[in-house]
Design an enzyme around this catalytic site. Structure first.
Site, PDB file in Angstrom:
ATOM      1  N   HIS A 113      33.232 -19.531 -35.412  1.00 14.67           N
ATOM      2  CA  HIS A 113      32.235 -19.115 -35.970  1.00 14.67           C
ATOM      3  C   HIS A 113      32.219 -17.346 -35.671  1.00 14.67           C
ATOM      4  CE1 HIS A 113      28.361 -17.927 -37.804  1.00 14.67           C
ATOM      5  NE2 HIS A 113      28.609 -18.939 -38.524  1.00 14.67           N
ATOM      6  N   GLU A 161      29.570 -26.807 -40.645  1.00 18.65           N
ATOM      7  CA  GLU A 161      30.056 -27.697 -41.655  1.00 18.65           C
ATOM      8  C   GLU A 161      30.659 -28.918 -41.206  1.00 18.65           C
ATOM      9  OE1 GLU A 161      29.520 -26.092 -44.095  1.00 18.65           O
ATOM     10  OE2 GLU A 161      30.424 -24.286 -44.548  1.00 18.65           O
TER      11      GLU A 161
HETATM   12  N1  CMC Z   1      40.946 -23.358 -36.409  1.00 18.87           N
HETATM   13  C1  CMC Z   1      42.018 -22.840 -35.991  1.00 18.87           C
HETATM   14  N2  CMC Z   1      42.082 -21.586 -35.327  1.00 18.87           N
HETATM   15  C2  CMC Z   1      40.915 -20.864 -35.425  1.00 18.87           C
HETATM   16  C3  CMC Z   1      39.948 -21.180 -35.876  1.00 18.87           C
HETATM   17  C4  CMC Z   1      39.719 -22.501 -36.261  1.00 18.87           C
HETATM   18  N3  CMC Z   1      38.759 -23.151 -37.128  1.00 18.87           N
HETATM   19  N4  CMC Z   1      38.742 -20.370 -36.046  1.00 18.87           N
HETATM   20  C5  CMC Z   1      39.311 -19.325 -35.489  1.00 18.87           C
HETATM   21  N5  CMC Z   1      40.690 -19.456 -35.159  1.00 18.87           N
HETATM   22  C6  CMC Z   1      41.551 -18.610 -34.570  1.00 18.87           C
HETATM   23  C7  CMC Z   1      42.062 -17.433 -35.420  1.00 18.87           C
HETATM   24  O1  CMC Z   1      43.007 -17.762 -36.250  1.00 18.87           O
HETATM   25  C8  CMC Z   1      42.130 -16.437 -34.330  1.00 18.87           C
HETATM   26  O2  CMC Z   1      43.559 -16.457 -34.229  1.00 18.87           O
HETATM   27  P1  CMC Z   1      44.399 -15.375 -33.998  1.00 18.87           P
HETATM   28  O3  CMC Z   1      43.873 -14.271 -33.344  1.00 18.87           O
HETATM   29  O4  CMC Z   1      46.011 -16.006 -33.645  1.00 18.87           O
HETATM   30  O5  CMC Z   1      44.747 -15.150 -35.513  1.00 18.87           O
HETATM   31  C9  CMC Z   1      41.291 -16.689 -33.415  1.00 18.87           C
HETATM   32  O6  CMC Z   1      41.057 -17.946 -33.461  1.00 18.87           O
HETATM   33  C10 CMC Z   1      40.068 -15.867 -33.181  1.00 18.87           C
HETATM   34  O7  CMC Z   1      39.341 -15.973 -34.503  1.00 18.87           O
HETATM   35  P2  CMC Z   1      37.983 -15.443 -34.782  1.00 18.87           P
HETATM   36  O8  CMC Z   1      37.770 -13.879 -34.579  1.00 18.87           O
HETATM   37  O9  CMC Z   1      37.075 -16.078 -33.967  1.00 18.87           O
HETATM   38  O10 CMC Z   1      37.853 -15.599 -36.177  1.00 18.87           O
HETATM   39  P3  CMC Z   1      36.722 -14.868 -37.272  1.00 18.87           P
HETATM   40  O11 CMC Z   1      35.350 -14.584 -36.343  1.00 18.87           O
HETATM   41  O12 CMC Z   1      37.389 -13.987 -38.153  1.00 18.87           O
HETATM   42  O13 CMC Z   1      36.521 -16.277 -38.267  1.00 18.87           O
HETATM   43  C11 CMC Z   1      35.725 -18.270 -38.944  1.00 18.87           C
HETATM   44  C12 CMC Z   1      35.314 -16.963 -38.092  1.00 18.87           C
HETATM   45  C13 CMC Z   1      34.622 -19.149 -39.331  1.00 18.87           C
HETATM   46  C14 CMC Z   1      36.171 -17.651 -40.376  1.00 18.87           C
HETATM   47  C15 CMC Z   1      36.918 -19.088 -38.629  1.00 18.87           C
HETATM   48  O14 CMC Z   1      36.304 -19.441 -37.218  1.00 18.87           O
HETATM   49  C16 CMC Z   1      37.347 -20.270 -39.573  1.00 18.87           C
HETATM   50  O15 CMC Z   1      38.130 -19.892 -40.448  1.00 18.87           O
HETATM   51  N6  CMC Z   1      36.980 -21.381 -39.138  1.00 18.87           N
HETATM   52  C17 CMC Z   1      37.160 -22.423 -40.167  1.00 18.87           C
HETATM   53  C18 CMC Z   1      36.675 -22.498 -41.577  1.00 18.87           C
HETATM   54  C19 CMC Z   1      35.114 -22.864 -41.109  1.00 18.87           C
HETATM   55  O16 CMC Z   1      34.641 -23.711 -40.541  1.00 18.87           O
HETATM   56  N7  CMC Z   1      34.202 -21.913 -41.912  1.00 18.87           N
HETATM   57  C20 CMC Z   1      32.872 -22.475 -41.810  1.00 18.87           C
HETATM   58  C21 CMC Z   1      32.067 -21.052 -41.165  1.00 18.87           C
HETATM   59  S1  CMC Z   1      30.224 -21.808 -40.892  1.00 18.87           S
HETATM   60  C22 CMC Z   1      29.527 -21.709 -42.232  1.00 18.87           C
HETATM   61  C23 CMC Z   1      28.879 -20.197 -42.022  1.00 18.87           C
HETATM   62  O17 CMC Z   1      27.843 -19.999 -41.336  1.00 18.87           O
HETATM   63  O18 CMC Z   1      29.165 -19.375 -42.941  1.00 18.87           O
END
Ligand code: CMC
Length: 355
Positions: free
Chosen positions: A243, A298
């Site tokens: 998240h 989710e």
């Molecule tokens: N699975 C695998 N790797 C992950 C995931 C995940 N679910 N979430 C983050 N990472 C990785 C990400 O790729 C990054 O790696 P790298 O530095 O190698 O590129 C690292 O962890 C740090 O990511 P972050 O900065 O925490 O990610 P973010 O803040 O940009 O993304 C997120 C937040 C929700 C988009 C992401 O965690 C994600 O894509 N989760 C899966 C999709 C999901 O479950 N979405 C629903 C979100 S909750 C509903 C809402 O409140 O909107």
């Protein structure tokens, strides 16, 4: 510059507070767990819209107006073209509603969420839409319009728990989109359509369908680790985890898990999901020791909506049916600010060649 805007404060709100460090979500003074355990959709609407409109009827009268609006907007169902997926059906249907900034617009949007989503699902199955029953609660009528039978109390309560759990969540991407549009004075319908368009992305509200795909693909507990390693090895994100704001477990995960557990016949599915959840969290902790990635809303959304008999392509529209309360409340709050949202960008393109 902050491309994801994570450290930018772009609004003051009285609607909800997301405490990402401590895993707490407060909606107008209510911890989300209490909301999920005790409130119906109509209560959530009343809670979020209080003070956002010049006059707001009491909860009972508001519920009656939402019920009457379900019956009114049903006429639009016949005007929505065939061949649309559920989310596009909802988007087109919402876009047909009169666009202004009134309480009636907010009520119509909320009512239409359930009517259009249920009709879209039925049409995709080749079934005729079912007309609303304005005398039922919103959640009960939503399920009745889907299945043709009045749901039992546990089912209606579970849907209520879901809708209020997701009704608002700080300045998430879709709410921000809704506020930007509202700041142009385009109207609540335009704001909600913008919110829905942002919500459908898999990084925001599009994740619960893929969560269920993952659970089904894993199939049995002994496959979990290998499946997860394969997905992570291919650089895929595991849906339902991580998240932008929460550094600990998303409090909505447990609120929804409790709601699923109250539905009969779900204990086996929950146990299997818990096994997968533990395996994912273990693997993510190993891969990202510096970045705490936890379960988000989710994961148990998928289980709850599945238990209510919803198809996975309906999960995001149903999310929107709850979140529309927040979008409309935020839109009104933004309108009250009286200021167009207009940030700036830094130009990095070519400069004109001097003549
Ligand atoms: N699975 C695998 N790797 C992950 C995931 C995940 N679910 N979430 C983050 N990472 C990785 C990400 O790729 C990054 O790696 P790298 O530095 O190698 O590129 C690292 O962890 C740090 O990511 P972050 O900065 O925490 O990610 P973010 O803040 O940009 O993304 C997120 C937040 C929700 C988009 C992401 O965690 C994600 O894509 N989760 C899966 C999709 C999901 O479950 N979405 C629903 C979100 S909750 C509903 C809402 O409140 O909107």
């Amino acid at each position: 510059m902050d491309t994801g805007l994570e450290n930018v404060v772009a609004a003051e709100t009285v609607l909800s507070d997301v405490d990402g460090q401590n895993g707490r979500l407060v909606i107008r003074g209510w911890p989300v767990e209490m909301l999920a355990a005790s409130m119906a959709f109509e209560d959530g609407a009343h809670l979020l819209w209080q003070g956002m409109f010049d006059t707001l009827p009491d909860v009972r009268a508001l519920g009656a107006r939402i019920g009457a609006a379900r019956a009114d907007v049903f006429a639009h169902v016949a005007e929505i073209p065939d061949g649309l997926d559920v989310i596009s059906f909802l988007r087109v249907g919402w876009a047909m509603l009169p666009d202004d900034e009134s309480l009636d617009a907010a009520i119509r949007l909320s009512a239409a969420g359930a009517v259009f989503t249920a009709a879209a699902i039925r049409r995709a199955r080749g079934e005729a839409p079912i007309a609303p029953d304005p005398d039922l609660s919103h959640a009960a009528d939503f399920l009745r319009m889907l299945t043709g039978r009045v749901p039992d109390q546990a089912e209606a309560r579970a849907l209520d728990a879901y809708l209020v759990t997701v009704c608002d969540h700080g300045l998430n991407a879709s709410t921000f989109a809704a506020r930007v549009v509202a700041s142009t004075r385009a109207g609540l319908v335009s704001a909600a359509v913008a919110g829905l368009s942002a919500l459908k992305g898999p990084l925001h509200g599009g994740a619960p369908g893929p969560v269920l795909d993952m659970i089904d693909d894993i199939g049995a507990p002994e496959n979990a680790e290998a499946w997860i390693d394969g997905a992570l090895g291919r650089g895929e994100r595991l849906m339902g985890f991580g998240h932008r704001v929460y550094r600990v477990r998303d409090p909505r995960a447990d609120a929804l898990k409790a709601a699923v557990a109250r539905l009969p016949g779900t204990s086996g599915r929950i146990r299997f999901a818990e096994h997968i959840e533990r395996a994912v969290l273990g693997r993510l902790a190993k891969k990202y020791p510096q970045r705490k990635l936890e379960t988000n809303v989710e994961f148990y959304t998928a289980l709850l909506l599945e238990a209510l008999g919803l198809a996975r392509d309906a999960f995001t529209p149903v999310f929107a049916c709850g979140r529309v309360l927040g979008w409309t409340a935020h839109a009104r709050e933004q309108i009250g600010e009286g200021r167009l949202v207009r940030p700036r960008s830094v130009y990095r393109g070519p400069v004109p060649v001097p003549a």
